[in-house]
Design a protein around this motif. Structure first.
Motif, short mmCIF file in Angstrom:
data_model
loop_
_atom_site.label_atom_id
_atom_site.label_comp_id
_atom_site.label_asym_id
_atom_site.label_seq_id
_atom_site.Cartn_x
_atom_site.Cartn_y
_atom_site.Cartn_z
N CYS B 6 0.86 -1.19 0.00
CA CYS B 6 0.00 0.00 0.00
C CYS B 6 0.89 1.24 0.00
O CYS B 6 1.80 1.33 0.83
N TYR B 8 0.46 3.96 1.13
CA TYR B 8 0.31 4.74 2.37
C TYR B 8 0.76 3.97 3.61
O TYR B 8 1.22 4.56 4.57
N CYS B 9 0.61 2.64 3.59
CA CYS B 9 0.86 1.85 4.80
C CYS B 9 2.04 0.89 4.68
O CYS B 9 2.55 0.42 5.68
N HIS B 59 -7.42 -0.27 0.14
CA HIS B 59 -6.96 -0.86 1.40
C HIS B 59 -8.12 -0.84 2.41
O HIS B 59 -8.11 -0.07 3.37
N CYS B 63 -6.05 1.76 5.58
CA CYS B 63 -6.21 3.22 5.48
C CYS B 63 -7.41 3.63 4.63
O CYS B 63 -7.71 4.80 4.52
ZN LIG Z 1 -3.06 1.53 3.43
#
Ligand SMILES: [Zn+2]
Lengths: 1001, 91
Positions: B6, B8-9, B59, B63
């Motif tokens: 991901c 972001y994660c 996701h 998130c």
């Molecule tokens: Zn994420």
């Protein structure tokens, strides 16, 4: 008949520990360390089951998880019973009870054995061809087929055992603890990698560990002694975890593997209580080293399936590891050197060998020389053409092979025997590799498939990679490991190896016989009784793809997935159709490698933990007040509240009447709630709902309909403007998560420029809905400070309020058509607000009602339920809800689809009301609707979507979808039922209070 | 089961994500001006490639962000991930 065939102490068997067990009702003794198979063989029991189709007597064939025949039922008629257990894998324990399956009434007299004599009329595809016709007879055939065939019986009682799941993350996973796996695990762990070594057997060391031959030496030690020292060493390495009795079931992409760790199956039953039986390991490994070894191939010749016929390597294992002789007059039949290893082992232990039959004409190796020195007769260039003995082999007849191996020549001689070991060479166990997506290549010189292209960070080593001899394995592995694990040094670089194995092999997939093939039974798949003859028949009938031949002949479709015979099937197909082996491909090996129990798969998710369920904050009250519950998504919702023995109908009638006559109360906490904030919140709602939102005043509520981009109704609910840039949206109970997901999708991917934030607050608020003509009197007592006048607080508006010190939101909205209020309060106060409403409502006989009454009340008003009256093929126009579709808005989700050529068709199914001629007749939901019952075929116009008896209207009412229903008002239609035809009239779907007077009553 | 990175994660199990179909299909700005065929092209037509495919993932159990994935559908290998609005990698 019972004899002791224990030959010599084996260090793997504890002869001081005697174990008694039962097989088919007879008590036998074995030792700790025995498998059921080795203990039975030690007692001279070979006959363990019947084959699936012909019910031929079958015996133990292998000594491992590839066993096709010796599958038994454990502890019959108990809650711990288990079918299809391989006798070659189960370790015996005191009190073990096993029985043959697949025979009726008994293994010695099996009624299905008659199929064996009928077999000329039971060819491949027989079941498909015969029992399927006429179709109506199937039920009768099925009864007899199931009774006399069938593989074991599933338990009828709940499983008393505990299963669990565990996640494991490691740097390196090594599958298989044979010599290759041990070397790999040691190298990996000693270099600092967190390593996991698993093996399906209870001991480490694979097949090398019971080798005891001067012909195989490492650094001048017999290979098993050398390996044992290595094993003792790796047990001390800290970052190496070793799991035995652990079988890898599946190898998925991205190095994700499932393995079953067997913790109690080897223990007496009384020692298993409160212990975890199996653990399903979910392993994510950075690197995987597959060292699963290889499986010995059988040879395919006439009647190669009698009890007493085993793989040659299995006979060796039974002798060396378990100290058991499989027979007293042994014959070995081979096309390669492996059988001579067996011969040497047997000879060492004083087990008699009558003869060795070798397909090869000219052979020469140290192993063969040793056998010849011992005066054991080797028939070179010969093949077995037939075997004899019904419940146990007693004779083989042999003939000389022609030069090309396609025919037999000369005269026939017989050799008496009570055990026959066969070896057709080795097949690398590439099952896990192919499961992971790996691509194989075919090696012509010894006719094997070996790993070629690796789909993930993994490597195959040892004999599963086609390295069959000790020197080959030990010389390749250090180099392979160094490269794969990026190692500088490795322990195994200067090994001195002595290996006498000669690789020559004479591969003949289907050995010739003196009889024509039609008169022979050369078995390829023992478990499913598929013979070479069946495969040839399938090819004659036009099947070409290996996958089709497999299904038609059922080759490789048993619980063993044809681990032994698949290669021969391929070989015979390619020979018959004249293609090359490599070009034909292989069948797909699917997980699990060996069967898993359902218990292992579900783990702890049983009983009340089977699925998550969600309870509202008021749930306990519903339970105390005897509500019946219904599942809505994961929610448990109060369905109805039966009083004094009422049935559902009576309870719902009472609740519905009370709600309209005085007051009803509903727990609406499960409705989805989405908090929407941001300067573009109004614009956002404009785009996602079909109606206009910009002009909605603060403090007002509006009903909205949401479509998919294809124009079909997706969800509905009331949204309230709390502030200039702040809304609270409600969704259907079941749609909450998907609506939020869809809105996020549009916000993030199509309209990232909009300033809007979405938060799910479903669980944060409890919602108490009070309806009926007395609702105002009740709610105004619960919230005394609030002005409830119609001027200040009209229908479709909202107020912030306080109950005591606790803030709440009150909406005057209605899903029943009654004057009604919804109190939304912080979830943990929900129950006390509910109880307060009940208390002050007592004087108005406030009646709690459940979802069934809610559905009835809204149906009286013709309000739809998305998912009940709609099914993703209904536009708002189909629902006769044109009023909610804005003509002015330039765009909203689904708008363009509302005038596609298909959505504007006049004859689409449209929502209508249905009234029965007899007002007491209640229609069945889902019933078909037709106009002309005499026309053939009868045209289905639609179906009933909602149907109730309305106590307020004192008649039956229903909603339904009917083709062109909009223009059929007043027309008569027919609902054909099994025993009658019900006449209905198409009506307005709004049955009650068309003028909405009750909202302000 | 994939491991998806991901943007972001970071790397997470596939079970945390949901697939959302083909990427880079832009919703027409003025749907009402499209013919039935043009609208159907946007609404229904999706590629089903054996090989490199650009797709959307979200996701869900993380998130909640949508992003793009380049995946080889022949062997499920993920070649790249990138955020919504970013240009797909060229190689
Ligand atoms: Zn994420």
């Amino acid at each position: 008949m019972t004899k002791n065939l224990r030959v010599k102490t084996s260090r793997f068997i504890d002869e001081t520990y005697k174990v008694s067990f039962k097989f088919n009702g007879t008590t036998y003794y074995g030792y700790k360390g025995d498998t059921l198979a080795s203990a039975l063989l030690a007692n001279n029991v070979h006959l363990v089951g019947r084959s699936f189709k012909y019910h031929r007597p079958r015996g133990i064939m292998t000594a491992g998880s590839e066993e096709p025949n010796a599958i038994v039922q454990l502890h019959k008629n108990t809650s711990r019973t288990e079918p299809n257990v391989r006798a070659t894998e189960i370790e015996i324990y005191e009190g073990l009870e096993a029985s043959s399956q697949n025979c009726w009434p008994s293994v010695n007299f099996d009624i299905g054995g008659i199929n064996n004599f009928l077999s000329p009329i039971l060819p491949a595809g027989f079941y498909y061809k015969t029992f399927m016709w006429p179709a109506s007879f199937w039920e009768k055939y099925e009864y007899f087929i199931r009774k006399s065939a069938g593989l074991g019986k599933s338990p009828k009682e709940p499983d008393p055992d505990i299963y669990e799941h565990k996640y494991i993350h490691c740097d390196v996973l090594v599958i298989g603890a044979g010599i290759s796996g041990v070397m790999a695990a040691k190298s990996s762990a000693k270099n600092g990698y967190k390593t996991l070594l698993v093996d399906e057997k209870p001991y480490l060391g694979g097949s090398t560990i019971y080798q005891n031959s001067e012909h195989f030496k490492i650094n001048n030690q017999i290979s098993s002694s050398w390996l044992e020292k290595e094993i003792n060493e790796i047990k001390k390495i800290k970052n190496l975890e070793i799991k035995t009795r652990t079988s890898v079931a599946a190898f998925h992409g991205y190095n994700f593997l499932l393995a079953r760790e067997n913790l109690t199956d080897h223990l007496p039953l009384e020692q298993r209580n409160n212990k975890t039986r199996h653990r399903l390991l979910k392993i994510r490994a950075k690197k995987v080293i597959t060292a699963t070894g290889s499986l010995e191939r059988p040879l395919i010749f006439n009647n190669n399936d009698r009890p007493g016929i085993l793989l040659s390597s299995a006979i060796e294992k039974y002798a060396n590891l378990y100290g058991v002789a499989c027979g007293e007059k042994n014959v070995l039949f081979t096309n390669n050197d492996s059988a001579y290893e067996t011969a040497i082992s047997l000879n060492q232990k004083g087990i008699n060998i009558e003869a060795i039959i070798d397909n090869r004409e000219e052979i020469d190796s140290k192993l063969i020389n040793e056998i010849e020195k011992n005066n054991i007769k080797i028939h070179k260039g010969y093949t077995i053409v037939d075997t004899f003995g019904y419940k146990r082999i007693n004779k083989v007849s042999i003939m000389k092979l022609s030069k090309d191996g396609q025919k037999v020549i000369g005269s026939k001689t017989s050799i008496d025997c009570d055990c026959l070991g066969i070896s057709g060479g080795w097949t690398p166990a590439v099952h896990l590799f192919t499961q992971s997506g790996g691509k194989l290549k075919f090696r012509d010189e010894d006719q094997v498939f070996i790993p070629n292209i690796y789909p993930s960070n993994q490597i195959s080593i040892g004999s599963c990679n086609g390295e069959f001899t000790l020197d080959e394995i030990l010389l390749t592995i250090p180099k392979t490991l160094k490269e794969f694990l990026n190692l500088k040094d490795i322990d195994f670089e200067d090994l001195e190896i002595e290996s006498s194995f000669n690789k020559s092999k004479r591969n003949i997939w289907l050995l010739p016989s003196d009889k024509v093939i039609g008169k022979t039974k050369p078995f390829i798949d023992y478990q499913n009784d598929a013979t070479a003859k069946d495969i040839k028949l399938a090819l004659r009938e036009g099947f070409r793809s290996i996958e089709h031949v497999k299904r038609y002949t059922t080759t490789g479709m048993g619980t063993d997935q044809g681990k032994l015979g698949n290669m021969h099937a391929l070989g015979i197909i390619s020979e018959t159709v004249g293609s090359k082996m490599g070009e034909l491909g292989t069948t797909t090996f699917r997980p699990p490698y060996t069967p898993l129990t359902f218990g292992t798969i579900v783990g702890r998710n049983v009983g009340e933990y089977f699925d998550i369920f969600r309870k509202t904050p008021i749930h306990d009250w519903h339970v105390q007040n005897k509500a019946e519950f219904e599942n809505v998504g994961q929610w448990k919702r109060a369905w109805y509240y039966p009083k004094d023995g009422e049935n559902m109908h009576d309870a719902v009638q009472r609740e519905s009447k009370a709600a309209r006559d005085s007051a009803g109360i509903l727990d609406a906490s499960t409705l989805g709630k989405i908090d929407i904030q941001g300067t573009d919140a109004s614009e956002f709602l404009n785009r996602v709902y079909t109606n206009a939102w910009s002009k909605l005043a603060i403090g007002k509520c509006r009903y909205g309909l949401m479509l998919n981009e294809d124009g079909m109704v997706y969800d509905d609910g009331v949204t309230t403007r709390l502030d200039e840039n702040h809304y609270i949206m409600t969704t259907t109970t079941g749609g909450a998560a998907t609506v939020l997901g869809k809105l996020e999708d549009y916000l993030q991917t199509e309209w990232p420029e909009l300033d809007v934030y979405l938060t799910s607050v479903t669980d944060h608020y409890a919602t108490v809905s009070v309806c009926g003509p007395n609702s105002k009197k009740i709610v105004s007592q619960v919230i005394p400070d609030l002005d409830f006048s119609d001027e200040s607080f009209p229908h479709m508006s909202f107020k912030n309020a306080k109950i005591g010190k606790i803030k709440c939101r009150v909406m005057r909205i209605s899903f029943t058509g009654e004057h009604s209020y919804e109190i939304n309060i912080q979830a943990n106060y929900g129950k006390s607000v509910w109880e307060k409403c009940m208390e002050v409502g007592k004087e108005f006989k406030i009646t709690p009602y459940g979802t069934e009454t809610m559905h009835l009340l809204r149906a009286e008003k013709g309000f739809i339920i998305v998912g009940q009256d709609t099914d993703a093929t209904m536009t708002p126009i189909d629902l006769q809800m044109d009023w909610i579709v804005s003509k002015k808005k330039y765009d909203f989700i689904g708008k363009r689809s509302l005038y596609r050529s298909d959505t504007i068709r006049e004859d689409r199914k449209q929502l209508v009301g249905l009234l029965t001629e007899n007002p007491d007749e209640i229609l069945e939901e889902g019933a078909q609707i037709v106009a002309d019952i005499k026309k053939s075929p009868v045209e289905m116009l639609g179906h009933v979507t909602s149907s109730y008896y309305s106590p307020n209207l004192k008649k039956s009412i229903a909603l339904g979808v009917v083709k062109g229903g909009k223009n059929m008002m007043g027309q008569k239609l027919i609902i054909p039922m099994e025993d009658k035809q019900i006449s209905v009239t198409v009506a307005d779907p709004v049955f009650l209070d068309k003028e909405n007077k009750r909202l302000n009553a | 089961m994939f491991v998806i990175n991901c943007p972001y994660c970071g790397e997470r199990e596939q079970s945390e994500f949901k697939a959302g179909g083909e990427a880079h299909i832009v919703r027409p700005k003025q749907p009402t001006e499209l013919s039935d065929d043009q609208w159907a092209e946007y609404l229904f037509m999706r590629k089903n490639i054996k090989g490199i495919q650009f797709e959307r993932w979200v996701h869900t159990h993380g998130c909640r962000k949508w992003f793009n994935v380049v995946r080889d559908t022949s062997n499920d290998m993920i070649k790249a991930v990138y955020k919504m609005g970013e240009k797909p990698p060229t190689k």
